[in-house]
Design an enzyme around this catalytic site. Structure first.
Site, short mmCIF file in Angstrom:
data_model
loop_
_atom_site.label_atom_id
_atom_site.label_comp_id
_atom_site.label_asym_id
_atom_site.label_seq_id
_atom_site.Cartn_x
_atom_site.Cartn_y
_atom_site.Cartn_z
CB SER A 26 -0.91 0.01 1.22
OG SER A 26 -1.58 1.26 1.30
CG LEU A 27 1.66 3.42 -3.33
CD1 LEU A 27 1.21 3.93 -4.70
CD2 LEU A 27 3.18 3.56 -3.20
CB SER A 28 -2.58 4.37 2.31
OG SER A 28 -3.50 4.33 1.23
CE LYS A 77 -11.51 -0.12 -1.03
NZ LYS A 77 -11.53 0.74 -2.23
CG ASP A 113 -12.66 4.23 -2.95
OD1 ASP A 113 -11.53 4.67 -2.67
OD2 ASP A 113 -13.04 3.09 -2.61
CB ALA A 139 -20.16 -4.24 -14.03
N GLY A 141 -16.57 -3.17 -8.03
CA GLY A 141 -16.72 -2.24 -6.92
C GLY A 141 -16.35 -0.81 -7.29
N GLY A 252 -5.14 7.02 -12.76
CA GLY A 252 -5.78 6.83 -11.47
C GLY A 252 -5.03 7.41 -10.28
P1 ATR Z 1 -12.99 -3.61 -8.74
O1 ATR Z 1 -13.71 -3.91 -7.47
O2 ATR Z 1 -11.60 -3.06 -8.57
O3 ATR Z 1 -13.79 -2.74 -9.65
P2 ATR Z 1 -13.66 -6.22 -9.81
O4 ATR Z 1 -14.92 -6.24 -9.03
O5 ATR Z 1 -12.78 -7.40 -9.77
O6 ATR Z 1 -12.72 -4.99 -9.43
O7 ATR Z 1 -14.05 -5.87 -11.32
C1 ATR Z 1 -13.12 -5.99 -12.33
C2 ATR Z 1 -13.74 -5.47 -13.63
O8 ATR Z 1 -12.77 -5.66 -14.66
C3 ATR Z 1 -14.99 -6.22 -14.06
O9 ATR Z 1 -15.86 -5.31 -14.71
C4 ATR Z 1 -14.43 -7.24 -15.04
O10 ATR Z 1 -15.33 -7.70 -16.01
P3 ATR Z 1 -16.30 -8.97 -15.72
O11 ATR Z 1 -17.42 -8.46 -14.88
O12 ATR Z 1 -16.72 -9.41 -17.07
O13 ATR Z 1 -15.43 -9.99 -15.02
C5 ATR Z 1 -13.35 -6.44 -15.70
N1 ATR Z 1 -12.34 -7.28 -16.33
C6 ATR Z 1 -11.39 -8.00 -15.71
N2 ATR Z 1 -10.63 -8.67 -16.61
C7 ATR Z 1 -11.13 -8.34 -17.83
C8 ATR Z 1 -10.78 -8.69 -19.19
N3 ATR Z 1 -9.75 -9.50 -19.44
N4 ATR Z 1 -11.51 -8.15 -20.20
C9 ATR Z 1 -12.55 -7.32 -19.94
N5 ATR Z 1 -12.92 -6.95 -18.69
C10 ATR Z 1 -12.23 -7.46 -17.66
#
Ligand code: ATR
Length: 288
Positions: A26-28, A77, A113, A139, A141, A252
Site C-alpha cells: 500500500s502507498l497509503s 471494504k 473513493d 461493473a 466495486g 488513477g
Molecule cells: P474492482 O472492485 O476493482 O472494480 P472487480 O470487481 O474485480 O474490481 O471488477 C473488475 C472489472 O474488470 C470487471 O468489470 C471485469 O469484467 P467482468 O465483470 O466481465 O469480469 C473487468 N475485467 C477484468 N478482466 C477483464 C478482461 N480481461 N476483459 C474485460 N474486462 C475485464
C-alpha cells in the site's frame, strides 16, 4: 526513500492505519505520513495485515486501543459495513466503506473513493460532470462507487459497458435507485461503439499487467476526455490511444490521492496538503 519518521513519537502520538490482506504494497502509509509530517501533527499511519476472518476482532481491538482513523482495502471494504456504529449514506448505497473514524459509539464509516474520483476530475482535468454523458467500462466495486457518485453529481446519461453484460445489468438496476430518472444503460463492451460520451472511464483491470486496452476506443466516439483509474503503469494502452485521438486524459493517481485527501479530512477535520501527499505517492511508485 528515507524511512526516518520526522514526528518524534511519544505517549501522545495518535495512530492511524490501513487494514488489508495483502497490505504491504500500500502507498497509503507514505501518503498520509507525508501529510502528518507537513502539518507537524503528532500522528503516525501504519499498515495492518488483517485476514478476512479477523476483521471484526481487529476493528474491536483497534477501537479499544483508540486508534483514531482507518482505511480499508481489499478484501474488507464491504465486510466492514457490518461492524460500524454509523455509516454515510453514500457508503451504504455503494455497499462499501474505505475510511473509518473512531467516535464515542464506535466506528463511523465513509466511502471517499467516489469523492476522490470527482476531485480528480475537477482538479486534474478541470471537468465537471453535471449534464454530461459518461460511459463507464466495468461493473465491479470501482464502477459502483464512481457510478453512484457521478449520478449524484448530476450526469445526464450513464452507460455501463462490461465484458459480462449480466453484471452491468445488475449494477445498472442497483444504481437506478439513486438515478432520479437519469438513464443508466447497461451493455456489452462491443455495444459501446457509437455512444459518443463526453467522458469515458475505465474501471476494469485491463491494462494493468497486460499491454492491452479493454476495447477499441476510436469507434466509441468519445468527445472530450478519458480517465483510466489504473495508475501503474501510468499510461495504459487505453490512455495512449486517447492521446493519439487528441482527447484529454488522466490516470488513477489523482483518484488515489484525493480519496486519501478526503479520508484525511474525514478523520481530522483538516484539509491536508495535497502536494506533499502527491510527492509521497510519486516517490513510492518510483521506488517499486
Ligand atoms: P474492482 O472492485 O476493482 O472494480 P472487480 O470487481 O474485480 O474490481 O471488477 C473488475 C472489472 O474488470 C470487471 O468489470 C471485469 O469484467 P467482468 O465483470 O466481465 O469480469 C473487468 N475485467 C477484468 N478482466 C477483464 C478482461 N480481461 N476483459 C474485460 N474486462 C475485464
Amino acid at each position: 526513500m528515507s524511512r526516518a519518521h520526522p514526528i518524534a513519537i511519544d505517549g501522545h502520538t495518535r495512530v492511524y492505519g490501513i487494514l488489508g490482506h495483502p497490505v504491504r504494497h500500500s502507498l497509503s502509509p507514505a501518503m498520509h505520513n507525508a501529510a502528518f509530517a507537513a502539518l507537524g501533527t503528532n500522528a503516525v499511519y501504519v499498515a495492518f495485515p488483517v485476514a478476512p476472518e479477523r476483521l471484526g476482532a481487529a476493528l474491536d481491538g483497534l477501537a479499544a486501543a483508540e486508534v483514531a482513523g482507518l482505511n480499508l482495502t481489499v478484501p474488507h471494504k464491504t465486510a466492514a459495513l457490518a461492524h460500524l456504529a454509523r455509516c454515510s449514506e453514500a457508503a451504504r448505497a455503494i455497499g462499501a466503506v474505505n475510511a473509518l473514524r473512531l467516535e464515542p459509539e464506535g466506528w463511523a464509516g465513509a466511502n471517499t473513493d467516489g469523492q476522490g474520483f470527482l476531485l480528480s476530475l475537477e482538479r486534474d482535468l478541470d471537468w465537471a460532470p453535471a449534464g454530461r454523458r459518461v460511459l463507464l467500462l466495468g461493473a465491479g466495486g470501482s464502477a459502483r462507487a464512481i457510478g453512484y457518485t457521478l449520478l449524484r453529481a448530476g450526469v445526464a446519461w450513464l452507460g455501463l459497458a462490461n465484458r459480462t453484460p449480466a453484471r452491468a445489468e445488475s449494477l445498472a438496476a442497483d444504481l437506478a435507485a439513486h438515478a432520479g430518472g437519469t438513464p443508466v444503460v447497461p451493455m456489452g463492451l462491443e455495444a459501446a461503439a457509437g455512444r459518443a460520451p463526453d467522458l469515458l472511464v475505465n474501471t476494469t483491470t485491463v491494462g494493468m499487467g497486460d499491454d492491452r486496452a479493454p476495447l477499441a476506443l476510436e469507434p466509441v466516439g468519445v468527445r472530450e476526455a478519458v480517465v483510466d483509474i489504473i495508475y501503474a503503469p501510468p499510461r495504459t494502452p487505453l490512455l495512449a490511444e486517447a492521446e493519439r485521438l487528441g482527447l484529454r486524459t488522466a490516470n488513477g493517481l489523482g483518484m488515489l490521492l484525493y480519496q486519501g485527501v478526503a479520508a484525511f479530512a474525514f478523520w481530522t477535520g483538516v484539509e491536508p496538503p495535497a502536494g506533499a501527499m502527491q510527492a509521497a505517492l510519486e516517490a513510492g511508485l518510483a521506488g517499486r
